[in-house]
Scaffold this motif. Structure first.
Motif, PDB file in Angstrom:
ATOM      1  N   PHE A 161       0.806  -1.220   0.000  1.00 56.43           N
ATOM      2  CA  PHE A 161       0.000   0.000   0.000  1.00 56.43           C
ATOM      3  C   PHE A 161       0.842   1.274   0.000  1.00 56.43           C
ATOM      4  N   ALA A 162       2.026   1.244   0.595  1.00 55.79           N
ATOM      5  CA  ALA A 162       2.869   2.446   0.642  1.00 55.79           C
ATOM      6  C   ALA A 162       3.824   2.525  -0.546  1.00 55.79           C
ATOM      7  N   ASP A 163       3.740   1.536  -1.441  1.00 50.30           N
ATOM      8  CA  ASP A 163       4.574   1.499  -2.645  1.00 50.30           C
ATOM      9  C   ASP A 163       6.065   1.547  -2.310  1.00 50.30           C
ATOM     10  N   VAL A 164       6.468   0.644  -1.409  1.00 48.50           N
ATOM     11  CA  VAL A 164       7.859   0.511  -0.986  1.00 48.50           C
ATOM     12  C   VAL A 164       8.259  -0.940  -1.236  1.00 48.50           C
ATOM     13  N   PRO A 165       9.432  -1.193  -1.845  1.00 48.96           N
ATOM     14  CA  PRO A 165       9.850  -2.584  -2.029  1.00 48.96           C
ATOM     15  C   PRO A 165       9.883  -3.318  -0.687  1.00 48.96           C
ATOM     16  N   LEU A 166       9.531  -4.594  -0.699  1.00 49.48           N
ATOM     17  CA  LEU A 166       9.428  -5.360   0.543  1.00 49.48           C
ATOM     18  C   LEU A 166      10.735  -5.358   1.328  1.00 49.48           C
ATOM     19  N   SER A 167      11.869  -5.526   0.637  1.00 47.08           N
ATOM     20  CA  SER A 167      13.152  -5.523   1.348  1.00 47.08           C
ATOM     21  C   SER A 167      13.410  -4.178   2.018  1.00 47.08           C
ATOM     22  N   SER A 168      13.045  -3.090   1.337  1.00 48.45           N
ATOM     23  CA  SER A 168      13.202  -1.750   1.924  1.00 48.45           C
ATOM     24  C   SER A 168      12.240  -1.549   3.084  1.00 48.45           C
ATOM     25  N   ALA A 169      11.050  -2.106   2.961  1.00 45.22           N
ATOM     26  CA  ALA A 169      10.081  -1.989   4.055  1.00 45.22           C
ATOM     27  C   ALA A 169      10.636  -2.653   5.307  1.00 45.22           C
ATOM     28  N   TYR A 170      11.144  -3.882   5.187  1.00 39.42           N
ATOM     29  CA  TYR A 170      11.713  -4.573   6.348  1.00 39.42           C
ATOM     30  C   TYR A 170      12.894  -3.800   6.930  1.00 39.42           C
ATOM     31  N   ARG A 171      13.788  -3.331   6.075  1.00 40.82           N
ATOM     32  CA  ARG A 171      14.981  -2.612   6.547  1.00 40.82           C
ATOM     33  C   ARG A 171      14.578  -1.324   7.271  1.00 40.82           C
ATOM     34  N   ASN A 172      13.658  -0.568   6.687  1.00 41.66           N
ATOM     35  CA  ASN A 172      13.229   0.692   7.310  1.00 41.66           C
ATOM     36  C   ASN A 172      12.414   0.459   8.571  1.00 41.66           C
ATOM     37  N   LEU A 173      11.565  -0.560   8.581  1.00 44.52           N
ATOM     38  CA  LEU A 173      10.803  -0.866   9.795  1.00 44.52           C
ATOM     39  C   LEU A 173      11.730  -1.269  10.932  1.00 44.52           C
ATOM     40  N   SER A 174      12.769  -2.008  10.614  1.00 39.33           N
ATOM     41  CA  SER A 174      13.748  -2.397  11.636  1.00 39.33           C
ATOM     42  C   SER A 174      14.441  -1.164  12.207  1.00 39.33           C
ATOM     43  N   THR A 175      14.840  -0.247  11.348  1.00 40.11           N
ATOM     44  CA  THR A 175      15.488   0.991  11.794  1.00 40.11           C
ATOM     45  C   THR A 175      14.526   1.840  12.622  1.00 40.11           C
ATOM     46  N   LEU A 176      13.284   1.960  12.165  1.00 40.43           N
ATOM     47  CA  LEU A 176      12.281   2.733  12.906  1.00 40.43           C
ATOM     48  C   LEU A 176      11.971   2.088  14.254  1.00 40.43           C
ATOM     49  N   SER A 177      11.993   0.763  14.295  1.00 40.06           N
ATOM     50  CA  SER A 177      11.759   0.043  15.555  1.00 40.06           C
ATOM     51  C   SER A 177      12.918   0.268  16.528  1.00 40.06           C
ATOM     52  N   ASP A 178      14.142   0.230  16.026  1.00 43.24           N
ATOM     53  CA  ASP A 178      15.314   0.482  16.878  1.00 43.24           C
ATOM     54  C   ASP A 178      15.255   1.876  17.494  1.00 43.24           C
ATOM     55  N   SER A 179      14.654   2.813  16.785  1.00 39.92           N
ATOM     56  CA  SER A 179      14.523   4.193  17.271  1.00 39.92           C
ATOM     57  C   SER A 179      13.228   4.416  18.042  1.00 39.92           C
ATOM     58  N   ARG A 180      12.437   3.365  18.228  1.00 41.48           N
ATOM     59  CA  ARG A 180      11.175   3.390  18.970  1.00 41.48           C
ATOM     60  C   ARG A 180      10.135   4.337  18.356  1.00 41.48           C
ATOM     61  N   VAL A 181      10.183   4.453  17.037  1.00 40.94           N
ATOM     62  CA  VAL A 181       9.161   5.211  16.324  1.00 40.94           C
ATOM     63  C   VAL A 181       8.006   4.271  15.997  1.00 40.94           C
ATOM     64  N   VAL A 182       8.330   3.029  15.673  1.00 37.41           N
ATOM     65  CA  VAL A 182       7.313   2.001  15.454  1.00 37.41           C
ATOM     66  C   VAL A 182       7.592   0.837  16.400  1.00 37.41           C
ATOM     67  N   GLY A 183       6.550   0.078  16.641  1.00 33.92           N
ATOM     68  CA  GLY A 183       6.679  -1.134  17.432  1.00 33.92           C
ATOM     69  C   GLY A 183       6.119  -2.289  16.625  1.00 33.92           C
ATOM     70  N   TYR A 184       6.257  -3.482  17.169  1.00 31.67           N
ATOM     71  CA  TYR A 184       5.711  -4.638  16.467  1.00 31.67           C
ATOM     72  C   TYR A 184       5.240  -5.679  17.467  1.00 31.67           C
ATOM     73  N   ILE A 185       4.343  -6.499  16.996  1.00 32.65           N
ATOM     74  CA  ILE A 185       3.897  -7.657  17.748  1.00 32.65           C
ATOM     75  C   ILE A 185       4.072  -8.865  16.834  1.00 32.65           C
ATOM     76  N   VAL A 186       4.219 -10.012  17.439  1.00 30.33           N
ATOM     77  CA  VAL A 186       4.223 -11.256  16.677  1.00 30.33           C
ATOM     78  C   VAL A 186       2.953 -11.981  17.082  1.00 30.33           C
ATOM     79  N   ASP A 187       2.063 -12.174  16.112  1.00 29.57           N
ATOM     80  CA  ASP A 187       0.771 -12.761  16.447  1.00 29.57           C
ATOM     81  C   ASP A 187       0.884 -14.271  16.656  1.00 29.57           C
ATOM     82  N   ARG A 188      -0.227 -14.884  16.973  1.00 30.32           N
ATOM     83  CA  ARG A 188      -0.251 -16.309  17.299  1.00 30.32           C
ATOM     84  C   ARG A 188       0.237 -17.196  16.169  1.00 30.32           C
TER      85      ARG A 188
END
Length: 127
Positions: A72-99
Motif C-alpha cells: 500500500f505504501a509502494d515501498v519494495p518489501l526488502s526496503s520496508a523490512y529494513r526501514n521498519l527495523s530501523t524505525l523500531s530500533d529508534s522506537r518510532v514504530v513497534g511490532y507484535i508477533v501474532d499467534r
C-alpha cells in the motif's frame, strides 16, 4: 449484554480495517511536516520510503504486516523490512508477533492508538 455490544462494535469498527486496509493517500504538506519532525526527533535520515511507511501507519489503528505496508505504501518489501527495523530500533514504530508467527507493525507516537486485532489490547506504550 454490554460486553457483547462492545465486542460487536469492536468487530464492526476495528476489525473491518484488518480485512479492508485503508487506501494510501498522498501526504499533505501538514502531514509531511509532522512526519519529518518525528524522523528528525528520532535522529533518523529523511527518506521517501520512511515517510510513506509512517504515513500509512498513521492511517490505521490495526498493526499491519510488512507485506501490507510494502504493497500500500509502494515501498519494495526488502526496503520496508529494513526501514521498519530501523524505525523500531529508534522506537518510532513497534511490532507484535501474532499467534501464527506473523510480525505486525504499528506506530508508537504520543496520541496515536493501536490495538491488537485478536484481544483488543492497546499496544502504544508511549504517553
Amino acid at each position: 449484554k454490554i460486553c457483547l455490544e462492545i465486542n460487536r462494535l469492536y468487530r464492526e469498527v476495528v476489525l473491518h480495517h484488518e480485512f479492508n486496509p485503508p487506501a494510501f493517500t498522498p501526504l499533505s504538506a501538514k502531514e509531511r511536516k509532522h512526519l519529518v519532525a518525528i524522523l528528525r526527533s528520532a535522529g533518523l535520515t529523511l527518506t521517501n520510503h520512511r515517510l510513506n511507511l509512517l504515513h500509512y501507519l498513521t492511517q490505521t489503528t490495526i498493526p499491519v504486516t510488512a507485506h501490507t505496508l510494502s504493497m500500500f505504501a509502494d515501498v519494495p518489501l526488502s526496503s520496508a523490512y529494513r526501514n521498519l527495523s530501523t524505525l523500531s530500533d529508534s522506537r518510532v514504530v513497534g511490532y507484535i508477533v501474532d499467534r501464527s508467527g506473523v510480525t505486525r507493525w504499528f506506530l508508537m507516537i504520543p496520541g496515536k492508538r493501536a490495538y491488537c486485532p485478536a484481544c483488543n489490547q492497546e499496544l502504544n506504550v508511549n504517553s
